[in-house]
Design a protein around this motif. Structure first.
Motif, PDB file in Angstrom:
ATOM      1  N   HIS A 197      38.249  20.381 -58.283  1.00 35.46           N
ATOM      2  CA  HIS A 197      38.047  21.784 -58.632  1.00 35.46           C
ATOM      3  C   HIS A 197      36.630  22.235 -58.331  1.00 35.46           C
ATOM      4  N   ASP A 198      35.744  21.295 -58.085  1.00 39.52           N
ATOM      5  CA  ASP A 198      34.328  21.605 -57.949  1.00 39.52           C
ATOM      6  C   ASP A 198      34.013  22.087 -56.536  1.00 39.52           C
ATOM      7  N   LEU A 199      33.723  23.367 -56.402  1.00 39.12           N
ATOM      8  CA  LEU A 199      33.488  23.956 -55.089  1.00 39.12           C
ATOM      9  C   LEU A 199      32.156  23.539 -54.493  1.00 39.12           C
ATOM     10  N   GLU A 200      31.291  22.922 -55.293  1.00 43.25           N
ATOM     11  CA  GLU A 200      30.024  22.424 -54.773  1.00 43.25           C
ATOM     12  C   GLU A 200      30.224  21.213 -53.862  1.00 43.25           C
ATOM     13  N   LEU A 201      31.198  20.373 -54.188  1.00 43.36           N
ATOM     14  CA  LEU A 201      31.334  19.088 -53.501  1.00 43.36           C
ATOM     15  C   LEU A 201      31.575  19.204 -51.998  1.00 43.36           C
ATOM     16  N   PRO A 202      32.475  20.063 -51.533  1.00 45.11           N
ATOM     17  CA  PRO A 202      32.663  20.154 -50.073  1.00 45.11           C
ATOM     18  C   PRO A 202      31.377  20.471 -49.326  1.00 45.11           C
ATOM     19  N   GLU A 203      30.568  21.381 -49.880  1.00 41.69           N
ATOM     20  CA  GLU A 203      29.309  21.727 -49.221  1.00 41.69           C
ATOM     21  C   GLU A 203      28.346  20.550 -49.242  1.00 41.69           C
ATOM     22  N   LEU A 204      28.283  19.844 -50.374  1.00 44.41           N
ATOM     23  CA  LEU A 204      27.366  18.711 -50.501  1.00 44.41           C
ATOM     24  C   LEU A 204      27.773  17.543 -49.603  1.00 44.41           C
ATOM     25  N   LEU A 205      29.074  17.413 -49.319  1.00 48.33           N
ATOM     26  CA  LEU A 205      29.582  16.276 -48.556  1.00 48.33           C
ATOM     27  C   LEU A 205      29.802  16.588 -47.075  1.00 48.33           C
ATOM     28  N   HIS A 206      29.600  17.815 -46.686  1.00 43.78           N
ATOM     29  CA  HIS A 206      29.748  18.194 -45.274  1.00 43.78           C
ATOM     30  C   HIS A 206      28.593  17.590 -44.463  1.00 43.78           C
ATOM     31  N   PRO A 207      28.857  17.065 -43.255  1.00 44.94           N
ATOM     32  CA  PRO A 207      30.120  17.074 -42.493  1.00 44.94           C
ATOM     33  C   PRO A 207      30.924  15.784 -42.598  1.00 44.94           C
ATOM     34  N   ALA A 208      30.523  14.879 -43.497  1.00 40.64           N
ATOM     35  CA  ALA A 208      31.206  13.588 -43.590  1.00 40.64           C
ATOM     36  C   ALA A 208      32.653  13.734 -44.061  1.00 40.64           C
ATOM     37  N   TYR A 209      32.913  14.802 -44.802  1.00 38.90           N
ATOM     38  CA  TYR A 209      34.263  15.038 -45.332  1.00 38.90           C
ATOM     39  C   TYR A 209      34.867  16.290 -44.707  1.00 38.90           C
ATOM     40  N   GLY A 210      36.066  16.146 -44.151  1.00 42.30           N
ATOM     41  CA  GLY A 210      36.801  17.310 -43.700  1.00 42.30           C
ATOM     42  C   GLY A 210      37.270  18.123 -44.891  1.00 42.30           C
ATOM     43  N   GLN A 211      37.317  19.452 -44.749  1.00 45.82           N
ATOM     44  CA  GLN A 211      37.579  20.341 -45.875  1.00 45.82           C
ATOM     45  C   GLN A 211      38.914  21.063 -45.724  1.00 45.82           C
ATOM     46  N   TYR A 212      39.712  21.004 -46.799  1.00 43.25           N
ATOM     47  CA  TYR A 212      41.004  21.678 -46.852  1.00 43.25           C
ATOM     48  C   TYR A 212      41.179  22.271 -48.246  1.00 43.25           C
ATOM     49  N   HIS A 213      42.135  23.187 -48.378  1.00 47.21           N
ATOM     50  CA  HIS A 213      42.367  23.761 -49.708  1.00 47.21           C
ATOM     51  C   HIS A 213      43.797  24.274 -49.845  1.00 47.21           C
ATOM     52  N   PHE A 214      44.194  24.440 -51.100  1.00 46.57           N
ATOM     53  CA  PHE A 214      45.427  25.133 -51.468  1.00 46.57           C
ATOM     54  C   PHE A 214      45.027  26.359 -52.276  1.00 46.57           C
ATOM     55  N   GLN A 215      45.794  27.439 -52.140  1.00 47.33           N
ATOM     56  CA  GLN A 215      45.411  28.682 -52.808  1.00 47.33           C
ATOM     57  C   GLN A 215      46.643  29.414 -53.316  1.00 47.33           C
ATOM     58  N   GLU A 216      46.509  30.016 -54.488  1.00 42.08           N
ATOM     59  CA  GLU A 216      47.584  30.822 -55.057  1.00 42.08           C
ATOM     60  C   GLU A 216      47.317  32.303 -54.795  1.00 42.08           C
ATOM     61  N   LEU A 217      48.362  33.100 -54.887  1.00 42.85           N
ATOM     62  CA  LEU A 217      48.245  34.551 -54.783  1.00 42.85           C
ATOM     63  C   LEU A 217      48.458  35.129 -56.174  1.00 42.85           C
ATOM     64  N   VAL A 218      47.480  35.898 -56.655  1.00 37.75           N
ATOM     65  CA  VAL A 218      47.548  36.464 -58.000  1.00 37.75           C
ATOM     66  C   VAL A 218      47.597  37.973 -57.898  1.00 37.75           C
ATOM     67  N   GLY A 219      48.609  38.569 -58.554  1.00 37.38           N
ATOM     68  CA  GLY A 219      48.762  40.017 -58.547  1.00 37.38           C
ATOM     69  C   GLY A 219      49.049  40.532 -59.936  1.00 37.38           C
TER      70      GLY A 219
END
Length: 282
Positions: A197-219
């Motif tokens: 859940h921590d959005l800091e980690l992808p930035e801190l681990l780039h470029p060693a880690y490829g980045q992907y995500h899942f997202q919901e639609l809220v209305g």
């Protein structure tokens, strides 16, 4: 009776051969029946030149219906962000179980699978142990310590699959500790697939880690999950919105949004430098 014992002694080798043959036929029949019950499957391809994994239209064999997803590793580390219920934990389970199926019964719940041989280690669904006196965080430490030890043994490739690393401790130390562990685990002949859940980690681990995500639609009428994996890091925060559409009191929503506006609407990277910054989606 004596005659039966005599025959069994004299024909011990033949009986043993027949026993193994019947066992093989039984296992082949079971495998054929399992394959016939799948919507589709593929025979895995293996390339042991380096640690990697690739799946196309992979699905979890125990879920019906299940949204197929594809993933081809371009780095030894893969990090997946997303909110609760969006599908990230199910996806990392899907990758892990299909890696095991590929290497055991040569059958993968996917349209295509190509990978190196991987020893699969998982830290998913960790629990505390009241009787043993172990907290949730201590259980996490023990699981990850085992992973660290595995990096020092064997000549094969490891795949470490981790769901929400160190969520049993505070946000600041969780991100710092997770960064150190994840950087360490991809050294040598190892791969890591981790959700967070921590959005800091992808930035801190780039470029060693490829980045992907899942997202919901809220209305206005609620929220919808498409369960489709996407490239990049999650850019939105919908945890409070999910509380709102679930019927939480307005007082709670206003308080949460007020705190969010005051503390989170700042760059993510200084997270490790300030006790005040908090971007925990939990």
């Amino acid at each position: 009776m004596d005659r039966c014992l005599e025959i069994s002694r004299d024909g011990k080798s033949e009986i043993h051969t027949l026993y193994k043959y019947i066992g093989k036929m039984d296992s082949y029949q079971s495998l054929a029946s399992y394959r016939a019950g799948l919507k589709y499957y593929c025979i895995p391809e293996f390339d042991n030149s380096h640690p990697h994994i690739g799946l196309e239209k992979a699905f979890h064999p125990l879920l019906d219906p299940c949204q197929p997803n594809s993933l081809v590793s371009e780095t030894k580390g893969i990090i997946i962000t997303g909110s609760n219920m969006s599908g990230k934990t199910t996806f990392i389970r899907t990758v892990a179980i299909n890696a095991i199926l590929a290497q055991t019964i040569c059958t993968v719940c996917a349209s295509k699978y190509r990978s190196s041989f991987l020893t699969v280690h998982t830290a998913i669904g960790i629990q505390d142990d009241l009787l043993a006196g172990n907290s949730y965080y201590k259980a996490e430490i023990d699981a990850i310590q085992y992973f660290v030890q595995q990096t020092k043994h064997g000549a094969g490739f490891n795949l470490f699959v981790i769901d929400e690393l160190f969520k049993g401790t505070n946000t600041m130390e969780r991100v710092a500790a997770a960064k150190g562990v994840l950087e360490y685990l991809i050294k040598g002949r190892n791969m890591v697939l981790v959700s967070t859940h921590d959005l800091e980690l992808p930035e801190l681990l780039h470029p060693a880690y490829g980045q992907y995500h899942f997202q919901e639609l809220v209305g206005a009428d609620g929220y919808l999950f498409d369960y489709k994996i996407k490239h990049g890091t999650l850019k939105t925060r919908n945890a409070i919105r999910l509380l709102e559409v679930s019927g939480f009191p307005e007082e709670i929503i206003k308080s949460a949004n007020g705190y969010l506006d005051a503390t989170v609407n700042a760059p993510l990277k200084p997270m490790l430098e300030s006790n005040d910054a908090r971007t925990d989606l939990n």
